[in-house]
Design a protein around this motif. Structure first.
Motif, PDB file in Angstrom:
ATOM      1  N   PHE A   7       0.837  -1.199   0.000  1.00  0.00           N
ATOM      2  CA  PHE A   7       0.000   0.000   0.000  1.00  0.00           C
ATOM      3  C   PHE A   7       0.874   1.251   0.000  1.00  0.00           C
ATOM      4  N   VAL A   8       0.440   2.269  -0.721  1.00  0.00           N
ATOM      5  CA  VAL A   8       1.043   3.600  -0.645  1.00  0.00           C
ATOM      6  C   VAL A   8      -0.111   4.574  -0.483  1.00  0.00           C
ATOM      7  N   LEU A   9       0.011   5.494   0.470  1.00  0.00           N
ATOM      8  CA  LEU A   9      -1.060   6.462   0.707  1.00  0.00           C
ATOM      9  C   LEU A   9      -0.477   7.778   1.190  1.00  0.00           C
ATOM     10  N   ALA A  10      -1.261   8.813   1.081  1.00  0.00           N
ATOM     11  CA  ALA A  10      -0.884  10.139   1.554  1.00  0.00           C
ATOM     12  C   ALA A  10      -1.742  10.452   2.777  1.00  0.00           C
ATOM     13  N   VAL A  11      -1.069  10.720   3.890  1.00  0.00           N
ATOM     14  CA  VAL A  11      -1.771  10.998   5.148  1.00  0.00           C
ATOM     15  C   VAL A  11      -1.487  12.441   5.543  1.00  0.00           C
ATOM     16  N   PRO A  12      -2.526  13.212   5.874  1.00  0.00           N
ATOM     17  CA  PRO A  12      -2.245  14.561   6.374  1.00  0.00           C
ATOM     18  C   PRO A  12      -1.241  14.472   7.534  1.00  0.00           C
ATOM     19  N   THR A  13      -0.158  15.216   7.424  1.00  0.00           N
ATOM     20  CA  THR A  13       0.896  15.156   8.432  1.00  0.00           C
ATOM     21  C   THR A  13       0.346  15.420   9.829  1.00  0.00           C
ATOM     22  N   ALA A  14      -0.626  16.295   9.929  1.00  0.00           N
ATOM     23  CA  ALA A  14      -1.239  16.597  11.227  1.00  0.00           C
ATOM     24  C   ALA A  14      -1.993  15.397  11.801  1.00  0.00           C
ATOM     25  N   ASN A  15      -2.300  14.409  10.979  1.00  0.00           N
ATOM     26  CA  ASN A  15      -3.049  13.231  11.430  1.00  0.00           C
ATOM     27  C   ASN A  15      -2.143  12.046  11.765  1.00  0.00           C
ATOM     28  N   LYS A  16      -0.865  12.283  11.986  1.00  0.00           N
ATOM     29  CA  LYS A  16       0.050  11.165  12.230  1.00  0.00           C
ATOM     30  C   LYS A  16      -0.434  10.292  13.390  1.00  0.00           C
ATOM     31  N   GLN A  17      -0.758  10.875  14.525  1.00  0.00           N
ATOM     32  CA  GLN A  17      -1.190  10.073  15.672  1.00  0.00           C
ATOM     33  C   GLN A  17      -2.521   9.388  15.387  1.00  0.00           C
ATOM     34  N   LYS A  18      -3.425  10.069  14.696  1.00  0.00           N
ATOM     35  CA  LYS A  18      -4.691   9.433  14.319  1.00  0.00           C
ATOM     36  C   LYS A  18      -4.431   8.232  13.422  1.00  0.00           C
ATOM     37  N   PHE A  19      -3.459   8.364  12.502  1.00  0.00           N
ATOM     38  CA  PHE A  19      -3.110   7.245  11.634  1.00  0.00           C
ATOM     39  C   PHE A  19      -2.550   6.084  12.450  1.00  0.00           C
ATOM     40  N   ILE A  20      -1.656   6.381  13.379  1.00  0.00           N
ATOM     41  CA  ILE A  20      -1.073   5.337  14.229  1.00  0.00           C
ATOM     42  C   ILE A  20      -2.169   4.624  15.015  1.00  0.00           C
ATOM     43  N   ASP A  21      -3.092   5.393  15.581  1.00  0.00           N
ATOM     44  CA  ASP A  21      -4.193   4.795  16.344  1.00  0.00           C
ATOM     45  C   ASP A  21      -5.062   3.922  15.442  1.00  0.00           C
ATOM     46  N   HIS A  22      -5.373   4.420  14.252  1.00  0.00           N
ATOM     47  CA  HIS A  22      -6.180   3.669  13.278  1.00  0.00           C
ATOM     48  C   HIS A  22      -5.474   2.371  12.912  1.00  0.00           C
ATOM     49  N   ALA A  23      -4.176   2.446  12.647  1.00  0.00           N
ATOM     50  CA  ALA A  23      -3.403   1.265  12.253  1.00  0.00           C
ATOM     51  C   ALA A  23      -3.328   0.262  13.400  1.00  0.00           C
ATOM     52  N   ASN A  24      -3.090   0.734  14.602  1.00  0.00           N
ATOM     53  CA  ASN A  24      -3.015  -0.181  15.740  1.00  0.00           C
ATOM     54  C   ASN A  24      -4.320  -0.939  15.936  1.00  0.00           C
ATOM     55  N   GLU A  25      -5.420  -0.274  15.701  1.00  0.00           N
ATOM     56  CA  GLU A  25      -6.724  -0.931  15.850  1.00  0.00           C
ATOM     57  C   GLU A  25      -6.991  -1.908  14.708  1.00  0.00           C
ATOM     58  N   GLY A  26      -6.756  -1.484  13.475  1.00  0.00           N
ATOM     59  CA  GLY A  26      -7.089  -2.314  12.325  1.00  0.00           C
ATOM     60  C   GLY A  26      -6.068  -3.384  12.005  1.00  0.00           C
ATOM     61  N   ASP A  27      -4.781  -3.085  12.179  1.00  0.00           N
ATOM     62  CA  ASP A  27      -3.744  -4.039  11.791  1.00  0.00           C
ATOM     63  C   ASP A  27      -3.755  -5.296  12.651  1.00  0.00           C
ATOM     64  N   SER A  28      -4.166  -5.170  13.900  1.00  0.00           N
ATOM     65  CA  SER A  28      -4.228  -6.355  14.757  1.00  0.00           C
ATOM     66  C   SER A  28      -5.258  -7.351  14.232  1.00  0.00           C
ATOM     67  N   VAL A  58       0.039   8.981  -5.513  1.00  0.00           N
ATOM     68  CA  VAL A  58      -1.164   9.093  -4.675  1.00  0.00           C
ATOM     69  C   VAL A  58      -1.664  10.530  -4.574  1.00  0.00           C
ATOM     70  N   GLN A  59      -1.179  11.378  -5.484  1.00  0.00           N
ATOM     71  CA  GLN A  59      -1.578  12.786  -5.524  1.00  0.00           C
ATOM     72  C   GLN A  59      -1.371  13.458  -4.165  1.00  0.00           C
ATOM     73  N   GLY A  60      -0.197  13.175  -3.563  1.00  0.00           N
ATOM     74  CA  GLY A  60       0.126  13.745  -2.259  1.00  0.00           C
ATOM     75  C   GLY A  60       0.241  15.254  -2.313  1.00  0.00           C
ATOM     76  N   LYS A  61      -0.242  15.888  -1.267  1.00  0.00           N
ATOM     77  CA  LYS A  61      -0.205  17.352  -1.148  1.00  0.00           C
ATOM     78  C   LYS A  61       0.930  17.764  -0.217  1.00  0.00           C
ATOM     79  N   ASP A  62       1.250  19.057  -0.221  1.00  0.00           N
ATOM     80  CA  ASP A  62       2.373  19.562   0.577  1.00  0.00           C
ATOM     81  C   ASP A  62       2.203  19.295   2.070  1.00  0.00           C
ATOM     82  N   ASP A  63       0.965  19.247   2.539  1.00  0.00           N
ATOM     83  CA  ASP A  63       0.723  19.037   3.967  1.00  0.00           C
ATOM     84  C   ASP A  63       0.467  17.568   4.313  1.00  0.00           C
ATOM     85  N   GLU A  64       0.877  16.662   3.401  1.00  0.00           N
ATOM     86  CA  GLU A  64       0.684  15.233   3.622  1.00  0.00           C
ATOM     87  C   GLU A  64       2.031  14.504   3.626  1.00  0.00           C
TER      88      GLU A  64
END
Length: 121
Positions: A7-28, A58-64
């Protein structure tokens, strides 16, 4: 030999912790359904290319930030069965565990390894 989902994706940089939390919940859940390993990698050295690159893919933006992830499975039948269960699992409902990124721009695919090297260390 194993089977890999990449997988390759663009995550808003400000959402790093939200991404980590999402991954910890779903990846398990992937592990529960047979995956042997899941890696979520936060972009640290992702250069711009001359013709194409991860950001443009992934059409990443400057803030991702670009995230590169993969799931290792023991084989394709285990992966196919595990992915089917994932799609039916209520814990994976986007209403309950919303993706903190634009999933429409994510690229992904399944891959059969053809060369595998490793150290004995």
């Amino acid at each position: 030999m194993s089977y890999i989902d990449g997988f390759v994706l663009a995550v808003p940089t400000a959402n790093k912790q939200k991404f980590i939390d999402h991954a910890n919940e779903g990846d398990s859940v992937f592990i529960e359904y047979g995956a042997t390993r899941v890696l979520e990698c936060w972009g640290d050295d992702v250069p711009d290319g001359k013709q194409t690159d991860f950001r443009r893919a992934v059409q990443g933006k400057d803030d991702e930030t670009i995230v590169f992830s993969w799931i290792e499975w023991p084989d394709k039948p285990t992966r196919d069965a595990g992915m089917k269960k994932m799609m039916e699992d209520p814990r994976m409902d986007p209403e309950k565990n919303p993706m903190p990124f634009d999933g429409k721009r994510m690229i992904y695919g399944g891959f059969a390894p053809i060369v595998e090297l490793g150290s004995k260390a």
